[in-house]
Design an enzyme around this catalytic site. Structure first.
Site, PDB file in Angstrom:
ATOM      1  N   GLU B  53       0.761  -1.274  -0.008  1.00  0.00           N
ATOM      2  CA  GLU B  53      -0.028  -0.136   0.015  1.00  0.00           C
ATOM      3  C   GLU B  53       0.890   1.257   0.162  1.00  0.00           C
ATOM      4  O   GLU B  53       0.217   2.263  -0.776  1.00  0.00           O
ATOM      5  CB  GLU B  53      -1.034   0.092   1.166  1.00  0.00           C
ATOM      6  CG  GLU B  53      -1.933  -1.023   1.015  1.00  0.00           C
ATOM      7  CD  GLU B  53      -1.617  -2.269   1.529  1.00  0.00           C
ATOM      8  OE1 GLU B  53      -0.507  -2.775   1.684  1.00  0.00           O
ATOM      9  OE2 GLU B  53      -2.648  -3.127   1.683  1.00  0.00           O
ATOM     10  N   MET B 480      24.335   8.145   1.378  1.00  0.00           N
ATOM     11  CA  MET B 480      24.169   9.454   2.220  1.00  0.00           C
ATOM     12  C   MET B 480      24.394   9.367   3.700  1.00  0.00           C
ATOM     13  O   MET B 480      25.115  10.242   4.310  1.00  0.00           O
ATOM     14  CB  MET B 480      22.577   9.997   1.844  1.00  0.00           C
ATOM     15  CG  MET B 480      22.593  11.584   2.616  1.00  0.00           C
ATOM     16  SD  MET B 480      23.616  12.782   2.067  1.00  0.00           S
ATOM     17  CE  MET B 480      22.596  13.281   0.542  1.00  0.00           C
TER      18      MET B 480
HETATM   19  C1  LIG Z   1      18.677  14.370   1.305  1.00  0.00           C
HETATM   20  C2  LIG Z   1      17.861  15.617   1.093  1.00  0.00           C
HETATM   21  C3  LIG Z   1      18.721  16.729   1.034  1.00  0.00           C
HETATM   22  C4  LIG Z   1      18.027  17.820   0.608  1.00  0.00           C
HETATM   23  N1  LIG Z   1      18.719  19.153   0.257  1.00  0.00           N
HETATM   24  C5  LIG Z   1      18.194  20.129  -0.085  1.00  0.00           C
HETATM   25  C6  LIG Z   1      18.802  21.392  -0.618  1.00  0.00           C
HETATM   26  O1  LIG Z   1      19.741  21.320  -0.598  1.00  0.00           O
HETATM   27  N2  LIG Z   1      18.039  22.443  -0.867  1.00  0.00           N
HETATM   28  C7  LIG Z   1      16.737  22.327  -1.031  1.00  0.00           C
HETATM   29  O2  LIG Z   1      16.221  23.282  -1.581  1.00  0.00           O
HETATM   30  N3  LIG Z   1      15.962  21.253  -0.555  1.00  0.00           N
HETATM   31  C8  LIG Z   1      16.611  20.181   0.003  1.00  0.00           C
HETATM   32  N4  LIG Z   1      16.022  19.130   0.284  1.00  0.00           N
HETATM   33  C9  LIG Z   1      14.457  19.318   0.295  1.00  0.00           C
HETATM   34  C10 LIG Z   1      14.018  19.988   1.633  1.00  0.00           C
HETATM   35  O3  LIG Z   1      14.033  18.932   2.456  1.00  0.00           O
HETATM   36  C11 LIG Z   1      12.521  20.606   1.357  1.00  0.00           C
HETATM   37  O4  LIG Z   1      11.469  19.597   1.078  1.00  0.00           O
HETATM   38  C12 LIG Z   1      12.379  21.642   0.456  1.00  0.00           C
HETATM   39  O5  LIG Z   1      13.617  22.568   0.582  1.00  0.00           O
HETATM   40  C13 LIG Z   1      11.212  22.273   0.453  1.00  0.00           C
HETATM   41  O6  LIG Z   1      10.819  23.147  -0.596  1.00  0.00           O
HETATM   42  P1  LIG Z   1      10.016  24.324  -0.699  1.00  0.00           P
HETATM   43  O7  LIG Z   1      10.343  25.376   0.120  1.00  0.00           O
HETATM   44  O8  LIG Z   1       9.740  24.671  -2.157  1.00  0.00           O
HETATM   45  O9  LIG Z   1       8.497  23.967  -0.047  1.00  0.00           O
HETATM   46  P2  LIG Z   1       7.331  22.980  -0.555  1.00  0.00           P
HETATM   47  O10 LIG Z   1       7.324  21.869   0.470  1.00  0.00           O
HETATM   48  O11 LIG Z   1       7.479  22.463  -1.660  1.00  0.00           O
HETATM   49  O12 LIG Z   1       6.175  23.893  -0.053  1.00  0.00           O
HETATM   50  C14 LIG Z   1       5.515  24.774  -0.816  1.00  0.00           C
HETATM   51  C15 LIG Z   1       5.280  25.851  -0.321  1.00  0.00           C
HETATM   52  O13 LIG Z   1       4.468  26.810  -1.334  1.00  0.00           O
HETATM   53  C16 LIG Z   1       3.216  27.209  -0.906  1.00  0.00           C
HETATM   54  N5  LIG Z   1       2.104  26.931  -1.885  1.00  0.00           N
HETATM   55  C17 LIG Z   1       1.391  25.864  -2.157  1.00  0.00           C
HETATM   56  N6  LIG Z   1       0.759  26.261  -3.235  1.00  0.00           N
HETATM   57  C18 LIG Z   1       0.733  27.627  -3.328  1.00  0.00           C
HETATM   58  C19 LIG Z   1       0.094  28.436  -4.194  1.00  0.00           C
HETATM   59  N7  LIG Z   1      -0.704  28.210  -4.970  1.00  0.00           N
HETATM   60  N8  LIG Z   1       0.412  29.849  -4.159  1.00  0.00           N
HETATM   61  C20 LIG Z   1       1.267  30.109  -3.428  1.00  0.00           C
HETATM   62  N9  LIG Z   1       1.960  29.326  -2.527  1.00  0.00           N
HETATM   63  C21 LIG Z   1       1.634  28.010  -2.366  1.00  0.00           C
HETATM   64  C22 LIG Z   1       2.781  26.120   0.207  1.00  0.00           C
HETATM   65  O14 LIG Z   1       1.979  26.479   1.362  1.00  0.00           O
HETATM   66  C23 LIG Z   1       4.385  25.851   1.036  1.00  0.00           C
HETATM   67  O15 LIG Z   1       4.765  26.747   1.710  1.00  0.00           O
HETATM   68  C24 LIG Z   1      16.699  17.984   0.688  1.00  0.00           C
HETATM   69  C25 LIG Z   1      15.821  16.867   0.771  1.00  0.00           C
HETATM   70  C26 LIG Z   1      16.593  15.746   1.220  1.00  0.00           C
HETATM   71  C27 LIG Z   1      15.837  14.460   1.298  1.00  0.00           C
HETATM   72  C1  LIG Z   2      12.714   5.167   4.669  1.00  0.00           C
HETATM   73  C2  LIG Z   2      13.906   5.745   5.208  1.00  0.00           C
HETATM   74  N1  LIG Z   2      14.755   5.141   5.758  1.00  0.00           N
HETATM   75  C3  LIG Z   2      15.975   5.658   6.044  1.00  0.00           C
HETATM   76  C4  LIG Z   2      16.401   7.006   5.567  1.00  0.00           C
HETATM   77  C5  LIG Z   2      17.864   7.520   6.196  1.00  0.00           C
HETATM   78  N2  LIG Z   2      18.414   7.533   4.901  1.00  0.00           N
HETATM   79  C6  LIG Z   2      18.708   8.966   4.009  1.00  0.00           C
HETATM   80  S1  LIG Z   2      19.789   8.651   2.616  1.00  0.00           S
HETATM   81  C7  LIG Z   2      19.857   6.751   2.912  1.00  0.00           C
HETATM   82  C8  LIG Z   2      20.800   5.987   2.195  1.00  0.00           C
HETATM   83  C9  LIG Z   2      19.979   6.086   0.686  1.00  0.00           C
HETATM   84  O1  LIG Z   2      20.949   4.752   0.118  1.00  0.00           O
HETATM   85  P1  LIG Z   2      20.765   4.564  -1.404  1.00  0.00           P
HETATM   86  O2  LIG Z   2      19.363   4.500  -1.857  1.00  0.00           O
HETATM   87  O3  LIG Z   2      21.509   3.506  -1.784  1.00  0.00           O
HETATM   88  O4  LIG Z   2      21.201   5.904  -1.769  1.00  0.00           O
HETATM   89  P2  LIG Z   2      22.591   6.708  -1.798  1.00  0.00           P
HETATM   90  O5  LIG Z   2      22.942   7.737  -0.884  1.00  0.00           O
HETATM   91  O6  LIG Z   2      23.821   5.493  -2.053  1.00  0.00           O
HETATM   92  O7  LIG Z   2      22.994   7.169  -3.422  1.00  0.00           O
HETATM   93  C10 LIG Z   2      19.219   6.540   4.278  1.00  0.00           C
HETATM   94  C11 LIG Z   2      19.235   5.220   4.862  1.00  0.00           C
HETATM   95  C12 LIG Z   2      15.579   7.434   4.763  1.00  0.00           C
HETATM   96  N3  LIG Z   2      15.622   8.518   4.091  1.00  0.00           N
HETATM   97  N4  LIG Z   2      14.139   6.992   4.285  1.00  0.00           N
END
Ligand SMILES: Cc1cc2nc3c(=O)[nH]c(=O)nc-3n(C[C@H](O)[C@H](O)[C@H](O)COP(=O)(O)OP(=O)(O)OC[C@H]3O[C@@H](n4cnc5c(N)ncnc54)[C@H](O)[C@@H]3O)c2cc1C
Ligand SMILES: Cc1ncc(C[n+]2csc(CCOP(=O)(O)OP(=O)(O)O)c2C)c(N)n1
Ligand SMILES: [Mg+2]
Lengths: 177, 568
Positions: B53, B480
């Site tokens: 799911e 990562m």
């Molecule tokens: C491993 C990892 C590393 C990351 N590193 C980075 C990084 O280096 N840089 C980065 O940027 N992100 C990074 N992220 C992502 C980060 O965690 C956030 O998800 C992201 O930055 C949020 O994006 P956003 O601010 O565009 O917000 P979103 O989560 O996309 O939110 C959208 C916003 O827009 C508003 N909105 C929605 N619809 C409308 C509308 N019609 N009109 C006006 N406003 C609206 C909402 O209310 C909300 O506030 C990373 C994620 C991971 C998993």
């Molecule tokens: C469901 C879930 N469990 C654990 C994590 C923590 N986590 C973030 S990145 C990562 C490793 C991801 O490994 P892989 O998919 O092989 O990507 P890589 O970083 O090697 O490119 C983990 C365990 C997560 N983000 N999501």
């Protein structure tokens, strides 16, 4: 330029909510406060002039900035029709308190006198215990509770605060008036 | 709509038909059987049987993010419903419109710890915009109408409707409402009185920067953003979800900023005197240490969610409302002001930004490397496809490499799990994206760890003959996390090596998919061609990459945005 990193120390704020009277509403609101780390110091909920809506009064200890954020977050909950911080100047707030005191009969007269100064009443008397009922704002009840301690308090039950604003202002949005 | 006497289960079908739902992702079970039975033989919506799911939830998200329409998924009570939780949380964090419908035990059994009973409305309360437990079949049409309305309007998000089995079986007079009236739910539509103040800030700024987020995608406001950016001429940076909000191929765009953003984008943010944040939410991955974020900048923050305003960074001028509606008004105000007072001189600022870009370019060198570098792999795929693809990813280093190196040129072309960062997102999302965008090229950039979280649904992709292409950047690591161990835990690789990786080529074969492998530049070249040529079903490409390649630049968690480490 302000970056809201540190949470400054809080003060007491009274938030009033008009909510749809549906199952789970209290859960939704309490859950939001706890997961966002907003501490509730008192919460009451009860019926209003309309059967399909309840009013909640929540007292929180937070900074003014955080309270604005709380209000906006609470407003997003679908069953919350209206929410506002009540202005401290215009606040009429009341709380109900019941206190059970265990004390020999010879002290009862003194107790009655004390109750009277606080506009409290004695609502139950048995040979070695009695129950005092008082209402008013929190400060007054705190003071009374303090004075009663000397007599030997067994149980305290306070209702938490309810509040309305002075004047004609109401919480209900125009659509509900 | 005319009234008809039908069961609650059939009412669900009628509602989905009325909402124009195209696909429902789910798996049947005891308590949702009546609904599945009512849907039997239904062509639109078409049922998609997933093998978990969570995958159904992510596929519905992928569909929604690729099309702008609401995703729908089903789950049975108990484990079916709880398996949906991760996807619902993901949709909540990334503002994805999603309607989840679950069966539950009969109302008479609720609260008795009945077989496969779970309080799914209680469980999902903090991760849905709203949810409902239906206790009277007569409420069902209204609730379903409200569910779709709430999911897609304002700031979109997931909702869940939990329907006990007896309610599904009860007959009643069904009529689907045409409109909703929810006293406590009103997405902002009022006039914005502060537009003039915002325009004044724009006119007065000498180092303005446009900061685009996922809200641009949600609003479908790309053209409006382009017009605004053209008028004021400020550089543009984006968040991860802002990728594609403005063409990254344009010189005006500095690409992604934040933890893994480019140095020049981060320097621009830190030195700007006006940040114009459009549909973005100042996430900690983009701000770094908040108290040191863009210290000299005033902030215009336009967002549809009033609760985002001044949540983390106090807005000098907040603008509350839909981007598509408000931004053109702001553009007009600015145009008028420029006409009256002239334009600010941005030349010195643009020169500084350009100097940063020249001095600190994004770079890597494949030549002379024994192993393939992930950056090279992504660029190679980009070049072969001309960037004309919808890309989705898992979570990890590969995701960040994709964000850095896949130049996204248009809306809804880069779809990833940002807020929750859910490993296992890639394959499910690719399924939903391909269904929503038939005929378009869908490319997954996945990690070996992430892929192994949801790979069983290769069966679903195969069933549907979806020509998705999943490139696994296989570093035999939870990369990562390993990167953090290298940088902050003295190379103690606690539970991050994935050396016992299964043979992904054989695995693809076992699922009836095409499996390919590349270890060298030459092999990669061929394999990309083979993958792109395979239109008959899914292709899984095991790309062996340099095991300890790290993502740079990097802002360590909690450090100021301009304190980037780059591994040199
Ligand atoms: C491993 C990892 C590393 C990351 N590193 C980075 C990084 O280096 N840089 C980065 O940027 N992100 C990074 N992220 C992502 C980060 O965690 C956030 O998800 C992201 O930055 C949020 O994006 P956003 O601010 O565009 O917000 P979103 O989560 O996309 O939110 C959208 C916003 O827009 C508003 N909105 C929605 N619809 C409308 C509308 N019609 N009109 C006006 N406003 C609206 C909402 O209310 C909300 O506030 C990373 C994620 C991971 C998993
Ligand atoms: C469901 C879930 N469990 C654990 C994590 C923590 N986590 C973030 S990145 C990562 C490793 C991801 O490994 P892989 O998919 O092989 O990507 P890589 O970083 O090697 O490119 C983990 C365990 C997560 N983000 N999501
Ligand atoms: Mg890996």
């Amino acid at each position: 330029m302000e970056r809201n990193e540190e949470k400054p120390n809080g003060s007491s704020h009274t938030i009033s909510l008009l909510v749809e009277n549906k199952p789970g509403v209290l859960h939704r609101i309490a859950g939001l406060f706890s997961r966002r780390g907003y501490n509730i110091s008192s919460l009451t909920v009860g019926p209003t002039e309309r059967p399909d809506y309840s009013r909640m009064t929540i007292v929180v200890l937070l900074s003014t900035k955080t309270v604005e954020q709380v209000v906006r977050q609470v407003q997003k909950l679908v069953p919350v029709v209206e929410v506002r911080e009540l202005s401290p100047q215009d606040l009429i707030e009341r709380e109900l308190m019941l206190v059970k005191i265990r004390t020999p009969e010879r002290n009862h007269a003194e107790l009655r006198a004390l109750a009277e100064t606080y506009e409290a009443t004695i609502v139950d008397v048995s040979p070695d215990a009695l129950v005092v009922e008082a209402s008013g704002n929190a400060g007054k009840l705190d003071a009374l509770e303090d004075r009663l301690r000397a007599f030997g308090i067994q149980e305290v039950c306070r209702s938490g605060r309810i509040a309305l604003e002075r004047g004609f202002k109401t919480l209900a949005p125009p659509s509900l008036k | 709509m005319a009234k008809e006497k039908i069961t609650g289960a059939m009412a669900v079908r009628r509602a989905l038909e009325a909402e124009g739902v195209e696909y429902v992702f789910g798996m049947p079970g005891g308590t949702i059987l009546p609904i599945y039975d009512a849907m039997f033989g239904c062509v639109k919506p078409q049922q998609v049987l997933i093998r978990h799911e969570q995958v159904g939830g992510h596929a519905a998200e992928g569909f929604a993010l690729a099309t702008g329409r609401t995703g729908v998924c089903f789950g049975t009570s108990g484990p079916g419903a709880t398996n949906l939780v991760t996807a619902i949380a993901d949709a909540y964090m990334d503002s994805v419109p999603l309607v989840a419908i679950t069966g539950n035990v009969a109302t008479s059994l609720i609260g008795s710890d009945a077989f496969q009973e779970a309080d799914i409305t209680g469980i999902t309360m903090p991760i849905t915009k709203h949810n409902w437990l239906v206790t009277d079949v007569k409420d069902l049409p209204r609730i379903l109408k409200e569910a779709f309305y709430i999911a897609r309007t304002g700031r979109p998000g997931p909702v869940l409707v939990d329907i006990p089995k007896d309610i599904q079986n009860t007959e009643f007079e069904f009529e689907y409402p045409d409109s909703v009236s929810i006293p406590g739910y009103h997405p902002p539509v009022r006039e914005e009185p502060r537009l003039k103040d915002a325009a004044t800030l724009v006119r007065g700024a000498s180092r303005p920067l446009i900061y685009l987020g996922g809200g641009v995608r949600t609003a479908g406001a790309h053209a409006e953003v382009a017009a605004f950016a053209e008028l004021i001429g400020a550089p543009v940076v984006t968040t991860l979800h802002g990728k594609g909000a403005f063409p990254e191929t344009s010189p005006q765009c500095l690409g992604m900023f934040g933890m893994h953003g480019s140095k020049f984008a981060n320097f621009a943010v830190q030195n700007s005197d006006l940040l114009i944040a459009l549909g973005a939410r100042f996430d900690d991955r983009v701000t770094g240490k908040l108290s040191t974020f863009a210290p000299e900048a005033k902030v215009i923050h336009l967002d549809v969610d009033p609760a985002e305003i001044s949540k983390l960074v106090t807005a000098t001028v907040p603008l509350v409302g839909d981007l598509k509606r408000l931004l053109p008004q702001l553009t007009e105000e600015v145009r008028r002001l420029f006409a009256a007072q002239g334009r600010p001189d941005l030349e010195p600022w643009l020169k500084r930004v350009e100097a940063w870009r020249e001095k600190h370019p994004m770079k890597y060198t494949q030549v002379g490397q024994k192993y393939l570098l992930p950056q090279y792999v992504i660029e190679a795929i980009w070049k072969k496809t001309g960037g004309k693809a919808v890309v989705t990813t898992g979570v990890g280093e590969h995701q960040m490499f994709a964000a850095q190196w896949w130049k996204t040129s248009g809306p809804r072309q880069f779809i990833t799990s940002g807020g929750l960062g859910t490993m296992g997102f890639c394959l499910p999302a690719a399924i939903g994206i391909q269904l929503g965008r038939p005929g378009e090229l869908v490319i997954g950039i996945d990690g070996d760890g992430s892929f192994q979280m949801t790979l069983q649904d290769l069966a679903t992709a195969r069933d549907l003959n979806l020509p998705i292409k999943i490139f696994i950047l296989n570093n035999l690591f939870l990369g990562m996390v390993r990167q953090w161990q290298e940088l902050f835990y003295e190379n103690r690789f606690a539970q991050t090596p994935l050396s016992d990786c299964p043979d992904f080529v054989k695995l693809a074969d076992a699922y009836g998919c095409l499996g390919l492998r590349a270890r060298t530049v030459e092999e990669l070249d061929q394999v990309i061609d083979q993958a792109l040529a395979n239109d008959s079903g899914p292709t899984i490409i095991d790309v062996r990459v340099r095991r300890q390649e790290k993502v740079f630049p990097m802002v360590p968690a909690g450090a100021p945005l301009n304190d980037m480490i780059d591994g040199e």
